[in-house]
Enzyme design. Structure first.
Site, PDB file in Angstrom:
ATOM      1  N   GLU A 156       0.831  -1.214   0.000  1.00  0.00           N
ATOM      2  CA  GLU A 156       0.000   0.000   0.000  1.00  0.00           C
ATOM      3  C   GLU A 156       0.864   1.262   0.000  1.00  0.00           C
ATOM      4  O   GLU A 156       0.811   2.075   0.941  1.00  0.00           O
ATOM      5  CB  GLU A 156      -0.972  -0.003   1.181  1.00  0.00           C
ATOM      6  CG  GLU A 156      -2.063  -1.034   1.024  1.00  0.00           C
ATOM      7  CD  GLU A 156      -3.201  -0.870   2.035  1.00  0.00           C
ATOM      8  OE1 GLU A 156      -3.026  -0.160   3.045  1.00  0.00           O
ATOM      9  OE2 GLU A 156      -4.272  -1.442   1.801  1.00  0.00           O
ATOM     10  N   GLU A 215      -6.712  -7.508  -0.642  1.00  0.00           N
ATOM     11  CA  GLU A 215      -7.129  -7.480   0.771  1.00  0.00           C
ATOM     12  C   GLU A 215      -8.572  -6.998   0.861  1.00  0.00           C
ATOM     13  O   GLU A 215      -8.952  -6.052   0.165  1.00  0.00           O
ATOM     14  CB  GLU A 215      -6.317  -6.460   1.585  1.00  0.00           C
ATOM     15  CG  GLU A 215      -4.889  -6.786   1.870  1.00  0.00           C
ATOM     16  CD  GLU A 215      -4.223  -5.661   2.685  1.00  0.00           C
ATOM     17  OE1 GLU A 215      -4.927  -4.886   3.369  1.00  0.00           O
ATOM     18  OE2 GLU A 215      -2.998  -5.545   2.599  1.00  0.00           O
ATOM     19  N   PHE A 257      -7.598  -6.697  16.982  1.00  0.00           N
ATOM     20  CA  PHE A 257      -9.062  -6.776  16.911  1.00  0.00           C
ATOM     21  C   PHE A 257      -9.585  -6.654  15.479  1.00  0.00           C
ATOM     22  O   PHE A 257     -10.785  -6.463  15.258  1.00  0.00           O
ATOM     23  CB  PHE A 257      -9.698  -5.730  17.835  1.00  0.00           C
ATOM     24  CG  PHE A 257      -9.422  -6.025  19.276  1.00  0.00           C
ATOM     25  CD1 PHE A 257      -9.855  -7.228  19.847  1.00  0.00           C
ATOM     26  CD2 PHE A 257      -8.691  -5.151  20.065  1.00  0.00           C
ATOM     27  CE1 PHE A 257      -9.571  -7.532  21.175  1.00  0.00           C
ATOM     28  CE2 PHE A 257      -8.410  -5.442  21.397  1.00  0.00           C
ATOM     29  CZ  PHE A 257      -8.846  -6.640  21.950  1.00  0.00           C
TER      30      PHE A 257
HETATM   31  C1  GAL Z   1      -4.260  -2.386   5.016  1.00  0.00           C
HETATM   32  C2  GAL Z   1      -2.858  -2.934   5.168  1.00  0.00           C
HETATM   33  C3  GAL Z   1      -2.823  -4.203   5.995  1.00  0.00           C
HETATM   34  C4  GAL Z   1      -3.690  -4.061   7.209  1.00  0.00           C
HETATM   35  C5  GAL Z   1      -5.084  -3.702   6.791  1.00  0.00           C
HETATM   36  C6  GAL Z   1      -6.055  -3.576   7.928  1.00  0.00           C
HETATM   37  O1  GAL Z   1      -4.207  -1.011   4.819  1.00  0.00           O
HETATM   38  O2  GAL Z   1      -2.283  -3.187   3.908  1.00  0.00           O
HETATM   39  O3  GAL Z   1      -1.490  -4.473   6.348  1.00  0.00           O
HETATM   40  O4  GAL Z   1      -3.153  -3.056   8.033  1.00  0.00           O
HETATM   41  O5  GAL Z   1      -5.054  -2.470   6.128  1.00  0.00           O
HETATM   42  O6  GAL Z   1      -7.334  -3.204   7.480  1.00  0.00           O
END
Ligand code: GAL
Length: 671
Positions: A160, A318, A368
């Site tokens: 990111e 993600e 969490f």
């Molecule tokens: C994203 C990040 C992840 C984790 C996630 C939590 O921004 O790439 O490592 O932190 O958010 O929602």
């Protein structure tokens, strides 16, 4: 999948079967017995693809030049033995403490001069030569070690980029900004003219005098601000390119990407520009819990991601199985919501569904945040849904590689977003996304798919093109849009479009300079409305935010303002342009007004929904090269909904009976 910008084979797609499934895997947080249990659970869930090592630099290189790869070797070998492919990270998203101690100059600096320290993550500036040297170093070590590993399918570069910090104001950033400006303009005279520095005595005698636009007594030079946005977006990508150069050298056959954050919330990074350097587009998306229309925002973000991917399938790198940890109130997803979310991304072009993260942490600031394996283990709703999703994705294997069918385009441009929201504008209520999202929402609710396209993209395939708040536009892009109308499309342009060129210089002779001829109108003066006020329109409707003094110059008035001082002045116009039409909207209509306008535009352009269905069903069609088509019908309501479609529901394997159950999804392979 077409690879963008280079000739690396798309090996991730030949290595991973069907729709890829998995998430971020952070085994370094767990002892070996848990890591072994993970393999069993991954099998149960149907996991095929994982991102590994994103935040593990400090463990892989505990002190400078001392490496500890034992645990990662074990993980990679075990994943390979279980047939799971890996997007292996460069581990550069969180510099280790020893590096910060030795080289504090790598830390990012904010506009007010604050240095952002370690103890969290992403504490580096992409223009730091030292950081780049160390980041390239660990990248090379990882690439050399795993270059022939059977689990390796994709490089996951950093993480990111631009998350948390996307503007960099340190001394090295300033020097890189100056060098970037010199390459862009060639001479200081050209820069002075582009930035309009004759105003307020801002003229520069040499590039050495230029600083990033930091803290100043009043509004800063808009050209400088716009270029600083461009520079920061470029600097992050330039850092990406440096790491990818190392990877290409060591593993020329392995594609590389980084996870984007394309959504209505990420403004700072020009992802259409970035896409040129990514072998495959990967996106992260998180819902805003508590937003009753979060599934519509998801659709907007997924459509934008597909636009960035040029229409090709992409990776959902993600999202969350349930609650996140970083919103004010982190509410869990509703039963079935994770499946609906996942398949909505697939409907809109994702060929991989992945989560942050595989196993929920027991320590650290994200403990969490939900995961695929929750704190409560297997006897939980989340785990059952994770297993169910894995089974569903297996059944959707035939969908992979197909493309979303759309006859409507919404033009999207990060530069126009930046330029339109720099300070000193006619109204702070004009926000770049507001009209875009209002039209996208209306089309979403009707089951009409929308492609989000850059203003320079080919537009021939579209029957309806919406150009909203495209404040800054180049001559070439304005011509591209006009050509779509000439060729027969219905084009709608909304207020505060075509006002300036790429230097943020007003196009003189009456607004909107770039689109006056296309639209057959001329705008004399802007009349932004008071906060929260409404204006009556000739058809009995009301509007807000904006009005202006429009003159007809060939167009017809379809609707007019009905209040002093603009009574009788056109608020909506239509102009014949070649074999198409060009509409102009001079205000922000209320809900009914948007709906009535969308009705007219769809009728004129002959665009119909993907299928007939009850309200509340999201409809998207993906079509394969072979001609086969898949209708995704996602029922967001709590009652059964009828959908007119004929074929086999891939999720059940049976003929589709015309009803999608409450909160459920059908993916119909159409006859
Ligand atoms: C994203 C990040 C992840 C984790 C996630 C939590 O921004 O790439 O490592 O932190 O958010 O929602």
């Amino acid at each position: 999948m077409t690879m963008q910008g280079n000739s690396v084979p798309a090996s991730i797609w030949s290595n991973v079967e069907g729709i890829a499934y998995g998430g971020d895997y952070n085994p370094e947080q767990w002892p070996v017995n848990v890591r072994l249990e993970d393999l069993e659970l991954m099998k149960e869930a149907g996991v095929t693809f994982l991102s590994v090592g994103i935040f593990s630099w400090a463990l892989l290189e505990p002190s400078e030049g001392q490496y500890n790869f034992g645990w990662l070797d074990e993980v990679m070998d075990n994943l390979a033995a279980h047939g799971i492919k890996v997007a292996l990270a460069t581990a550069t998203a969180a510099p280790p403490a020893w590096l910060v101690r030795r080289h504090p100059e790598i830390l990012p600096v904010t506009a007010d001069g604050s240095v952002l320290g370690p103890g969290s993550r992403r504490h580096y500036t992409p223009s730091s030569a030292v950081y780049r040297r160390y980041a390239s170093g660990i990248t090379r070590v990882i690439a050399e070690r795993y270059k022939n590993h059977p689990a390796l399918a994709l490089w996951h570069v950093d993480n990111e980029l631009g998350c948390h910090v996307s503007e960099f104001y340190g001394a090295e950033d300033a020097a890189a900004f100056r060098a970037w400006l010199e390459r862009r303009y060639g001479s200081i005279d050209a820069l002075n003219s582009a930035w309009g520095t004759a105003f307020w005595s801002q003229n520069y005698g040499s590039f050495e005098e230029i600083l990033p636009p930091g803290v100043a007594p009043s509004t800063l030079n808009p050209g400088q601000q716009l270029d600083f946005q461009r520079f920061n977006s470029w600097a992050l990508m330039d850092y990406y390119r440096e790491l990818v150069a190392v990877l290409r050298e060591v593993t020329p056959g392995i594609p590389a990407t980084t996870n984007l954050m394309a959504s209505s919330a990420t403004k700072a990074l020009d992802y259409f520009d970035w896409a040129k350097d990514l072998d495959v587009i990967a996106n992260d998306h998180y819902l805003v819990a508590g937003d009753p229309e979060r599934h519509i925002e998801l659709a907007f973000s997924a459509d934008l991601t597909r636009g960035i991917a040029g229409g090709d399938p992409w990776i959902l790198m993600e999202h969350s199985t349930s609650a996140v940890n970083w919103q004010p109130r982190n509410q869990p997803k509703l039963p079935g919501e994770m499946l609906r979310n996942s398949l909505a991304h697939v409907a809109r072009g994702a060929d991989a569904v992945m989560f942050f993260q595989w196993r929920q942490s027991f320590a650290g600031s994200e403990k969490f945040h939900s995961a695929m394996v929750p704190h409560g283990g297997r006897d939980t709703r989340v785990w059952r849904e994770v297993v169910g999703l894995g089974a569903a994705l297996k059944r959707l294997a035939p969908v992979r590689g197909s493309r979303v069918e759309s006859r409507v385009a919404i033009v999207f441009d990060y530069e126009a977003w930046w330029a339109s929201e720099i300070d000193s504008k006619p109204s702070e209520d004009v926000r770049y996304l507001d009209l875009l999202r209002a039209f996208h929402r209306s089309l979403f609710l009707r089951g009409v798919s929308v492609d989000m396209v850059h203003p320079s993209a080919p537009l021939e395939a579209y029957d309806l093109v919406l150009v909203c708040t495209l404040y800054a536009v180049s001559d070439a892009d304005a011509s591209n849009i006009a050509a779509a109308a000439s060729a027969g499309a219905t084009v709608l342009v909304t207020y505060f479009s075509g006002i300036v060129d790429q230097n943020d210089h007003v196009r003189l002779g009456g607004y909107p300079g770039a689109f006056r001829d296309l639209l057959g109108i001329r705008v004399e003066e802007f009349h932004p409305l008071s906060a929260g006020s409404q204006l009556k329109l000739s058809d009995g409707g009301v509007s807000s935010i904006w009005s202006e003094h429009v003159h007809l110059a060939g167009a017809e008035a379809v609707q007019t303002f009905a209040e002093y001082p603009l009574e009788g002045v056109p608020s909506l116009t239509r102009h014949t342009a070649g074999s198409g039409t060009a509409w102009y909207l001079a205000t922000f209509p209320d809900h009914d007004g948007i709906e009535a306008l969308v009705d007219r535009l769809l009728a004129e352009s002959g665009v119909a929904p993907a299928a007939a269905a009850d309200a509340g069903v999201e409809l998207v069609r993906r079509r394969a090269d072979s001609g086969g088509s898949y209708l995704f019908a996602i029922n967001h309501t709590r009652s059964h909904a009828a959908v007119e479609a004929v074929g086999i529901d891939l999720l059940t394997g049976s003929a589709f009976a015309g009803t999608v159950e409450a909160g459920s999804v059908a993916v119909i392979a159409e006859d």
